[in-house]
Enzyme design. Structure first.
Site, short mmCIF file in Angstrom:
data_model
loop_
_atom_site.label_atom_id
_atom_site.label_comp_id
_atom_site.label_asym_id
_atom_site.label_seq_id
_atom_site.Cartn_x
_atom_site.Cartn_y
_atom_site.Cartn_z
CE LYS A 267 -6.64 2.33 10.89
NZ LYS A 267 -5.73 1.38 10.64
CG LEU B 214 -6.47 19.05 -0.62
CD1 LEU B 214 -7.67 19.47 -1.59
CD2 LEU B 214 -6.10 20.17 0.43
CE1 TYR C 127 1.30 5.53 10.78
CE2 TYR C 127 -0.22 5.07 9.05
CZ TYR C 127 0.77 4.75 10.01
OH TYR C 127 1.34 3.46 9.91
CE1 TYR D 198 -9.20 3.60 8.37
CE2 TYR D 198 -9.39 5.78 8.81
CZ TYR D 198 -8.57 4.68 8.52
OH TYR D 198 -7.27 4.84 8.62
CG ASP E 8 -14.18 17.78 5.99
OD1 ASP E 8 -13.86 16.74 6.11
OD2 ASP E 8 -13.99 18.22 4.90
CB SER F 91 -6.28 7.22 11.65
OG SER F 91 -6.71 8.37 11.01
NE ARG G 174 -14.35 15.64 3.38
CZ ARG G 174 -13.08 15.10 2.90
NH1 ARG G 174 -13.04 14.73 1.88
NH2 ARG G 174 -12.12 15.48 3.69
N GLY H 136 0.91 -1.21 -0.10
CA GLY H 136 0.04 0.02 -0.08
C GLY H 136 0.84 1.20 0.05
P1 NAD Z 1 -3.47 1.64 1.51
O1 NAD Z 1 -4.99 1.08 1.25
O2 NAD Z 1 -2.64 2.06 0.40
O3 NAD Z 1 -2.70 0.31 2.09
C1 NAD Z 1 -3.21 -0.76 2.67
C2 NAD Z 1 -2.54 -2.26 2.20
O4 NAD Z 1 -3.29 -3.28 2.80
C3 NAD Z 1 -2.96 -2.27 0.90
O5 NAD Z 1 -2.21 -2.58 -0.04
C4 NAD Z 1 -4.14 -3.30 0.70
O6 NAD Z 1 -4.22 -4.22 -0.34
C5 NAD Z 1 -3.76 -4.21 1.85
N1 NAD Z 1 -4.89 -4.98 2.71
C6 NAD Z 1 -6.08 -4.69 2.97
N2 NAD Z 1 -6.83 -5.69 3.47
C7 NAD Z 1 -5.82 -6.61 3.56
C8 NAD Z 1 -6.20 -7.96 3.89
N3 NAD Z 1 -7.15 -8.33 4.62
N4 NAD Z 1 -4.94 -8.89 3.81
C9 NAD Z 1 -3.91 -8.52 3.26
N5 NAD Z 1 -3.60 -7.16 2.66
C10 NAD Z 1 -4.64 -6.31 3.08
O7 NAD Z 1 -3.28 2.37 2.68
P2 NAD Z 1 -2.43 3.60 3.24
O8 NAD Z 1 -2.59 4.76 3.22
O9 NAD Z 1 -0.96 2.68 2.99
O10 NAD Z 1 -2.74 3.28 4.75
C11 NAD Z 1 -1.87 2.09 5.54
C12 NAD Z 1 -2.51 2.13 7.19
O11 NAD Z 1 -2.54 3.47 7.70
C13 NAD Z 1 -4.11 1.59 6.83
O12 NAD Z 1 -4.14 0.86 8.14
C14 NAD Z 1 -4.87 3.03 7.22
O13 NAD Z 1 -6.08 2.79 7.90
C15 NAD Z 1 -3.78 3.71 8.09
N6 NAD Z 1 -3.87 5.12 7.88
C16 NAD Z 1 -3.85 5.76 6.67
C17 NAD Z 1 -3.98 7.24 6.51
C18 NAD Z 1 -3.79 7.81 5.09
O14 NAD Z 1 -4.52 8.99 5.10
N7 NAD Z 1 -3.37 7.15 4.14
C19 NAD Z 1 -3.96 7.94 7.52
C20 NAD Z 1 -3.91 7.26 8.96
C21 NAD Z 1 -4.03 6.01 8.98
C1 UD1 Z 2 -9.49 12.50 5.65
C2 UD1 Z 2 -10.33 11.60 6.45
C3 UD1 Z 2 -9.65 11.07 7.77
C4 UD1 Z 2 -8.10 10.63 7.48
C5 UD1 Z 2 -7.50 11.53 6.57
C6 UD1 Z 2 -6.21 11.12 6.31
C7 UD1 Z 2 -12.42 12.27 5.88
C8 UD1 Z 2 -14.06 12.64 6.13
N1 UD1 Z 2 -11.55 12.05 6.86
O1 UD1 Z 2 -9.41 13.55 6.59
O2 UD1 Z 2 -10.58 10.20 8.63
O3 UD1 Z 2 -7.51 10.12 8.74
O4 UD1 Z 2 -8.21 11.79 5.48
O5 UD1 Z 2 -6.06 10.23 5.28
O6 UD1 Z 2 -12.37 11.76 4.71
N2 UD1 Z 2 -10.82 19.01 0.75
C9 UD1 Z 2 -11.56 19.92 -0.10
N3 UD1 Z 2 -11.76 19.14 -1.51
C10 UD1 Z 2 -11.38 17.93 -1.60
C11 UD1 Z 2 -10.90 17.11 -0.78
C12 UD1 Z 2 -10.64 17.80 0.66
O7 UD1 Z 2 -11.46 20.99 0.04
O8 UD1 Z 2 -11.60 17.61 -2.82
C13 UD1 Z 2 -10.56 19.59 2.09
C14 UD1 Z 2 -11.14 19.02 3.24
O9 UD1 Z 2 -12.26 19.76 3.65
C15 UD1 Z 2 -10.18 19.37 4.40
C16 UD1 Z 2 -8.93 19.06 3.46
O10 UD1 Z 2 -9.07 19.49 2.39
O11 UD1 Z 2 -10.11 20.65 4.95
C17 UD1 Z 2 -8.17 18.04 3.58
O12 UD1 Z 2 -8.93 16.78 3.29
P1 UD1 Z 2 -8.48 15.16 3.30
O13 UD1 Z 2 -7.13 15.13 2.48
O14 UD1 Z 2 -9.86 14.59 2.80
O15 UD1 Z 2 -8.26 14.82 4.58
P2 UD1 Z 2 -9.02 14.96 5.95
O16 UD1 Z 2 -10.16 15.75 5.75
O17 UD1 Z 2 -8.00 15.28 7.22
#
Ligand code: NAD
Ligand code: UD1
Length: 352
Positions: free
Chosen positions: A152, A199, A176, A148, A294, A124, A291, A10
């Site tokens: 967590k 975003l 994160y 979601y 938010d 998260s 949204r 991922g």
């Molecule tokens: P991602 O979706 O890119 O990566 C997750 C990976 O897990 C993917 O490759 C998916 O194929 C794999 N996966 C899902 N379910 C599975 C299963 N049952 N068995 C094996 N593989 C499985 O997400 P990411 O952005 O890399 O996020 C990684 C972790 O961090 C997640 O747990 C996510 O909830 C958490 N997280 C992400 C963000 C973000 O903004 N990206 C923010 C906060 C927390």
């Molecule tokens: C989203 C998730 C949050 C997750 C975080 C990081 C939602 C409601 N929340 O939050 O759970 O932990 O991502 O992955 O989805 N925005 C725009 N236009 C867009 C998209 C976003 O204006 O098309 C604005 C949003 O209102 C916000 C900012 O950009 O103010 C960031 O948005 P986004 O990237 O979706 O992150 P989070 O809202 O923090």
């Protein structure tokens, strides 16, 4: 001794694999590609020059997971695997509870069975819900706003109970903030399915011409320019935070929670402006309604990670935008190129 990386194909997992290989760790990666592509495995190898075992596997498959523990000398686990789309989780909550909670239970049961008790878990900032104040420290009020986020929070509680039951466990829970950016090579980055919800991927797809304009969700928040403020963190800084957490769980026991953020907030308009400057592309946008769900402002207090893990983020907003743009322009359609997975244990990948 090897580190097992669940969800290593991922977005965050792939960057962490690269940094682990660069640092000389032996890694074993497991992913079912439900939200990633096989091409990323090749690219991790290409960037790092390192090799590793990859298992095309669902984490929910306990007997296969046990085989992985038997086949490898696993010392610790970094657990990224899970479903992460907030909006989707509202429509298919059972799938989210099933995948995120059950896979963590299966993982921890297997770790316990094979006496592997060092774990780094991806949580998260979403667990803070509507923050009472910013910067947000780890002891702030918790309250997730969607399924979601609740998965967590529940997993955090499960891990705390696990540690109470057996203090040999050593667990780092990483909360994160908003990961953006990509590896500086432009070979790996975020590859969302369909139209992005977040975003930064939305901005970069407007810049490359795949999307016409950005909808800015509200401009009447109590912030400098009225748009939402977030703590954007470079994904490579975030990946390095996992190496620090891994050192911590390797060298001590206990359970602790750490914010991984920069401690600085940027508004939507500030991020657009930074992206326009580094890419030379105009990002057309229009202001639309906020949204639902938010929050106005969300940024971390990252002091605890600095004190206890010795980790701080180093990359600024311009580097985050530059690296996102390099990834997007080199890969306008993400990881479209694919290759056959060579694994005797192919499982059907579930598609929503
Ligand atoms: P991602 O979706 O890119 O990566 C997750 C990976 O897990 C993917 O490759 C998916 O194929 C794999 N996966 C899902 N379910 C599975 C299963 N049952 N068995 C094996 N593989 C499985 O997400 P990411 O952005 O890399 O996020 C990684 C972790 O961090 C997640 O747990 C996510 O909830 C958490 N997280 C992400 C963000 C973000 O903004 N990206 C923010 C906060 C927390
Ligand atoms: C989203 C998730 C949050 C997750 C975080 C990081 C939602 C409601 N929340 O939050 O759970 O932990 O991502 O992955 O989805 N925005 C725009 N236009 C867009 C998209 C976003 O204006 O098309 C604005 C949003 O209102 C916000 C900012 O950009 O103010 C960031 O948005 P986004 O990237 O979706 O992150 P989070 O809202 O923090």
């Amino acid at each position: 001794m090897a580190i097992l990386i669940t969800g290593g194909a991922g977005y965050i997992g792939s960057h962490t694999c690269v940094e682990l290989l660069n640092a000389g760790y032996e890694i074993v990666v497991l992913d079912n590609f439900i939200n990633s592509k096989p091409e990323v495995i090749k690219r991790i190898t290409e960037i790092s020059g390192g090799t590793f075992k990859f298992y095309y596997n669902d984490l929910l498959d306990k007997s296969r997971l046990e085989e992985i523990f038997l086949e490898n000398n696993i010392e610790a686990v970094i657990h990224f695997a899970g479903l992460k789309a907030v909006g989707e989780s509202v429509y298919i909550p059972l799938q989210y509870y099933h995948t995120n909670i059950l896979s963590t239970l299966v993982l921890c049961e297997t770790m316990k069975k094979y006496n592997v008790k060092k774990l780094v878990f991806s949580s998260s900032a979403t667990v803070y819900g509507v923050p009472e104040r910013c910067p947000i420290s780890e002891n702030s009020h918790l309250g997730a706003l969607n399924p979601y986020g609740r998965t967590k929070l529940m997993i955090e509680e499960i891990l705390k109970d696990l540690h109470v039951s057996d203090t040999d466990w050593s667990i780092s829970i990483l909360r994160y903030f908003n990961p953006i950016g990509a590896h500086e090579s432009g070979l790996i980055g975020e590859d969302p399915h369909g139209v992005p919800n977040n975003l930064m991927p939305y901005i970069s797809q407007v810049a490359i011409g795949k999307l016409k304009e950005l909808n800015v969700f509200g401009n009447e928040y109590p912030t400098t320019d009225g748009t939402g403020v977030r703590d954007y963190i470079h994904v490579v800084d975030l990946a390095l935070g996992h190496l620090s957490a891994l050192e911590k769980v390797t060298n001590s026991t206990g359970i602790d929670v750490y914010n991984l953020g920069t401690g600085k907030g940027y508004s939507v308009l500030e991020l657009i402006s930074a992206f326009e400057t580094v890419s030379g592309k105009k990002i057309p946008y229009k202001i639309v309604d906020p949204r639902p769900g938010d929050v106005a402002v969300c940024y971390s207090d990252p002091e605890k990670a600095k004190e206890s893990l010795g980790w701080i983020s180093k990359k600024g907003i311009n580097e985050m935008c530059e690296d996102t743009w390099r990834w997007q322009s080199k890969n306008p359609n993400g990881y479209e190129k694919s290759f056959e997975v060579e694994s005797p244990h192919l499982l059907p990948v579930r598609v929503f």
